[in-house]
Write a protein that holds these residues in place. Structure first.
Motif, PDB file in Angstrom:
ATOM      1  N   ILE A 170     -19.635-103.733 -32.031  1.00 21.93           N
ATOM      2  CA  ILE A 170     -19.618-103.822 -33.485  1.00 21.93           C
ATOM      3  C   ILE A 170     -20.616-102.815 -34.031  1.00 21.93           C
ATOM      4  CG2 ILE A 170     -21.412-105.615 -33.606  1.00 21.93           C
ATOM      5  CD1 ILE A 170     -19.703-106.963 -35.832  1.00 21.93           C
ATOM      6  N   SER A 171     -20.379-102.363 -35.243  1.00 27.89           N
ATOM      7  CA  SER A 171     -21.287-101.403 -35.856  1.00 27.89           C
ATOM      8  C   SER A 171     -21.553-101.809 -37.302  1.00 27.89           C
ATOM      9  CB  SER A 171     -20.688-100.000 -35.802  1.00 27.89           C
ATOM     10  OG  SER A 171     -19.476 -99.945 -36.547  1.00 27.89           O
ATOM     11  N   ILE A 172     -22.555-101.167 -37.873  1.00 30.59           N
ATOM     12  CA  ILE A 172     -22.861-101.408 -39.280  1.00 30.59           C
ATOM     13  C   ILE A 172     -23.471-100.150 -39.869  1.00 30.59           C
ATOM     14  CG2 ILE A 172     -25.156-102.395 -38.800  1.00 30.59           C
ATOM     15  CD1 ILE A 172     -24.556-104.364 -41.149  1.00 30.59           C
ATOM     16  N   SER A 173     -23.060 -99.858 -41.067  1.00 28.41           N
ATOM     17  CA  SER A 173     -23.641 -98.744 -41.803  1.00 28.41           C
ATOM     18  C   SER A 173     -24.749 -99.279 -42.698  1.00 28.41           C
ATOM     19  CB  SER A 173     -22.555 -98.095 -42.657  1.00 28.41           C
ATOM     20  OG  SER A 173     -23.119 -97.226 -43.602  1.00 28.41           O
ATOM     21  N   SER A 174     -25.683 -98.408 -43.039  1.00 28.66           N
ATOM     22  CA  SER A 174     -26.838 -98.867 -43.807  1.00 28.66           C
ATOM     23  C   SER A 174     -26.496 -99.283 -45.229  1.00 28.66           C
ATOM     24  CB  SER A 174     -27.901 -97.773 -43.846  1.00 28.66           C
ATOM     25  OG  SER A 174     -27.384 -96.616 -44.467  1.00 28.66           O
ATOM     26  N   ILE A 175     -25.280 -99.006 -45.659  1.00 32.84           N
ATOM     27  CA  ILE A 175     -24.909 -99.435 -47.013  1.00 32.84           C
ATOM     28  C   ILE A 175     -24.526-100.914 -47.029  1.00 32.84           C
ATOM     29  CG2 ILE A 175     -24.193 -97.133 -47.698  1.00 32.84           C
ATOM     30  CD1 ILE A 175     -21.288 -98.030 -47.353  1.00 32.84           C
ATOM     31  N   LYS A 176     -24.442-101.494 -45.840  1.00 32.34           N
ATOM     32  CA  LYS A 176     -24.117-102.913 -45.737  1.00 32.34           C
ATOM     33  C   LYS A 176     -25.288-103.670 -45.141  1.00 32.34           C
ATOM     34  CE  LYS A 176     -19.145-102.435 -44.970  1.00 32.34           C
ATOM     35  NZ  LYS A 176     -18.016-102.840 -44.096  1.00 32.34           N
ATOM     36  N   ASP A 177     -25.305-104.978 -45.328  1.00 34.36           N
ATOM     37  CA  ASP A 177     -26.321-105.778 -44.653  1.00 34.36           C
ATOM     38  C   ASP A 177     -25.713-106.761 -43.655  1.00 34.36           C
ATOM     39  OD1 ASP A 177     -26.951-107.773 -47.661  1.00 34.36           O
ATOM     40  OD2 ASP A 177     -25.222-107.645 -46.324  1.00 34.36           O
ATOM     41  N   LYS A 178     -24.388-106.762 -43.598  1.00 35.58           N
ATOM     42  CA  LYS A 178     -23.730-107.687 -42.674  1.00 35.58           C
ATOM     43  C   LYS A 178     -22.350-107.146 -42.326  1.00 35.58           C
ATOM     44  CE  LYS A 178     -21.938-112.454 -42.550  1.00 35.58           C
ATOM     45  NZ  LYS A 178     -21.806-113.710 -43.317  1.00 35.58           N
ATOM     46  N   ASN A 179     -22.002-107.287 -41.063  1.00 33.35           N
ATOM     47  CA  ASN A 179     -20.643-106.968 -40.648  1.00 33.35           C
ATOM     48  C   ASN A 179     -20.222-107.988 -39.600  1.00 33.35           C
ATOM     49  OD1 ASN A 179     -18.205-105.611 -40.469  1.00 33.35           O
ATOM     50  ND2 ASN A 179     -18.928-104.162 -38.929  1.00 33.35           N
ATOM     51  N   GLU A 180     -19.014-108.496 -39.772  1.00 31.26           N
ATOM     52  CA  GLU A 180     -18.567-109.597 -38.919  1.00 31.26           C
ATOM     53  C   GLU A 180     -17.258-109.228 -38.238  1.00 31.26           C
ATOM     54  OE1 GLU A 180     -18.499-113.112 -41.236  1.00 31.26           O
ATOM     55  OE2 GLU A 180     -17.937-114.421 -39.594  1.00 31.26           O
ATOM     56  N   ASP A 181     -17.144-109.593 -36.962  1.00 31.15           N
ATOM     57  CA  ASP A 181     -15.918-109.355 -36.221  1.00 31.15           C
ATOM     58  C   ASP A 181     -15.760-110.481 -35.212  1.00 31.15           C
ATOM     59  OD1 ASP A 181     -14.579-106.618 -34.149  1.00 31.15           O
ATOM     60  OD2 ASP A 181     -13.696-108.479 -34.890  1.00 31.15           O
ATOM     61  N   GLY A 182     -14.977-111.475 -35.588  1.00 26.32           N
ATOM     62  CA  GLY A 182     -14.774-112.610 -34.691  1.00 26.32           C
ATOM     63  C   GLY A 182     -16.055-113.370 -34.450  1.00 26.32           C
ATOM     64  N   ARG A 183     -16.425-113.524 -33.201  1.00 22.64           N
ATOM     65  CA  ARG A 183     -17.643-114.264 -32.864  1.00 22.64           C
ATOM     66  C   ARG A 183     -18.905-113.421 -33.051  1.00 22.64           C
ATOM     67  NH1 ARG A 183     -18.457-115.437 -27.882  1.00 22.64           N
ATOM     68  NH2 ARG A 183     -17.051-113.884 -26.974  1.00 22.64           N
ATOM     69  N   PHE A 184     -18.750-112.156 -33.350  1.00 24.75           N
ATOM     70  CA  PHE A 184     -19.889-111.240 -33.429  1.00 24.75           C
ATOM     71  C   PHE A 184     -20.204-110.881 -34.881  1.00 24.75           C
ATOM     72  CE2 PHE A 184     -20.038-110.498 -28.921  1.00 24.75           C
ATOM     73  CZ  PHE A 184     -18.731-110.663 -28.499  1.00 24.75           C
ATOM     74  N   THR A 185     -21.475-111.030 -35.233  1.00 23.79           N
ATOM     75  CA  THR A 185     -21.943-110.635 -36.562  1.00 23.79           C
ATOM     76  C   THR A 185     -23.211-109.824 -36.393  1.00 23.79           C
ATOM     77  OG1 THR A 185     -21.067-112.676 -37.523  1.00 23.79           O
ATOM     78  CG2 THR A 185     -22.651-111.440 -38.840  1.00 23.79           C
ATOM     79  N   VAL A 186     -23.264-108.699 -37.078  1.00 23.20           N
ATOM     80  CA  VAL A 186     -24.486-107.907 -37.070  1.00 23.20           C
ATOM     81  C   VAL A 186     -25.094-107.954 -38.462  1.00 23.20           C
ATOM     82  CG1 VAL A 186     -23.173-105.769 -37.444  1.00 23.20           C
ATOM     83  CG2 VAL A 186     -25.506-105.650 -36.598  1.00 23.20           C
ATOM     84  N   PHE A 187     -26.392-108.182 -38.498  1.00 21.86           N
ATOM     85  CA  PHE A 187     -27.148-108.215 -39.740  1.00 21.86           C
ATOM     86  C   PHE A 187     -28.126-107.042 -39.740  1.00 21.86           C
ATOM     87  CE2 PHE A 187     -25.865-112.328 -41.322  1.00 21.86           C
ATOM     88  CZ  PHE A 187     -25.491-113.025 -40.173  1.00 21.86           C
ATOM     89  N   LEU A 188     -28.246-106.401 -40.883  1.00 22.15           N
ATOM     90  CA  LEU A 188     -29.165-105.270 -41.005  1.00 22.15           C
ATOM     91  C   LEU A 188     -30.137-105.520 -42.139  1.00 22.15           C
ATOM     92  CD1 LEU A 188     -30.081-102.366 -40.322  1.00 22.15           C
ATOM     93  CD2 LEU A 188     -28.330-101.549 -41.918  1.00 22.15           C
TER      94      LEU A 188
END
Lengths: 114, 114
Positions: free
Chosen positions: B48-66
């Motif tokens: 999973i990835s996230i760009s700095s314009i976001k603070d959260k990205n979710e994909d199924g069981r995986f969530t990344v918080f920035l």
């Protein structure tokens, strides 16, 4: 789906010999990266290519060279091998480095220098 | 100078519970972040990835918080499964320009116990 293909998967060479590692990116990917991962280490960036031109260079020894060919596959050439070159070498590919796209990795080539 | 830091070399979690893997970075030019999962002797697999314009990205069981102000990101896996047991690498890169190589953390070994 097609993935990044690296060959060979395993390679054993003697000191001072030469090795060539090959990487075939995902179709239509135009960017290739090479990483070296020593035992217990994180992957270290070596070099990258975009549209057959070297685009970035990391901690790659002068004994190593690489290029990307017209079909976008890449080869990492390693000469005068040293024991410390023993590592996993990963190739990754992505589509257009200028966009925020993820890089996909191959299975790696395990190089053992004896 | 470790620009991407994963301060926990290992984490053990019970099946069904949440796994939280942390990552800190020091380079303020980084604005694209990725998580990779790696099994022994295999290439890293993009999660999973996230760009700095976001603070959260979710994909199924995986969530990344920035948390950009804290230069911190975390990967949440819920519910954790035994098959999630692997080394997880946090990676970062700046966008734009020619310096777009991925910089990896040292990885966190996640063990999910049945």
């Amino acid at each position: 789906a097609a993935g990044v293909i690296q060959s060979p998967r395993h390679l054993i060479k003697e000191k001072r010999e030469t090795a060539t590692l090959k990487c075939y990116p995902i179709p239509r990917h135009d960017t290739v990266y090479w990483y070296q991962q020593g035992p217990g280490q994180d992957p270290q960036f070596l070099i990258s290519f975009y549209e057959k031109m070297q685009s970035d260079k990391g901690s790659i020894p002068d004994r190593f060279s690489a290029q990307q060919f017209s079909d976008y596959h890449s080869e990492l050439n390693m000469s005068s091998l040293e024991l410390g070159d023993s590592a996993l070498y990963f190739c990754a590919s992505s589509l257009d480095y200028r966009r925020n796209t993820e890089a996909f990795f191959g299975q790696g080539t395990r190089l053992t220098v004896v | 100078d470790q620009q991407v830091k994963q301060n926990s070399p290992s984490l053990s979690v019970q099946e069904g519970r949440i796994s939280i893997l942390n990552c800190d970075y020091t380079n303020s030019m980084f604005d694209y972040f990725l998580w990779y999962k790696k099994y022994p002797a295999e290439g890293p697999t993009f999660l999973i990835s996230i760009s700095s314009i976001k603070d959260k990205n979710e994909d199924g069981r995986f969530t990344v918080f920035l948390n950009k102000s804290a230069k911190h990101l975390s990967l949440h896996i819920v519910p954790s499964q035994p098959g999630d047991s692997a080394v997880y690498f946090c990676a970062a890169r700046p966008s734009g320009g020619s310096n777009y190589k991925l910089t990896f953390g040292k990885g966190t070994l996640l063990t999910v116990n049945p």
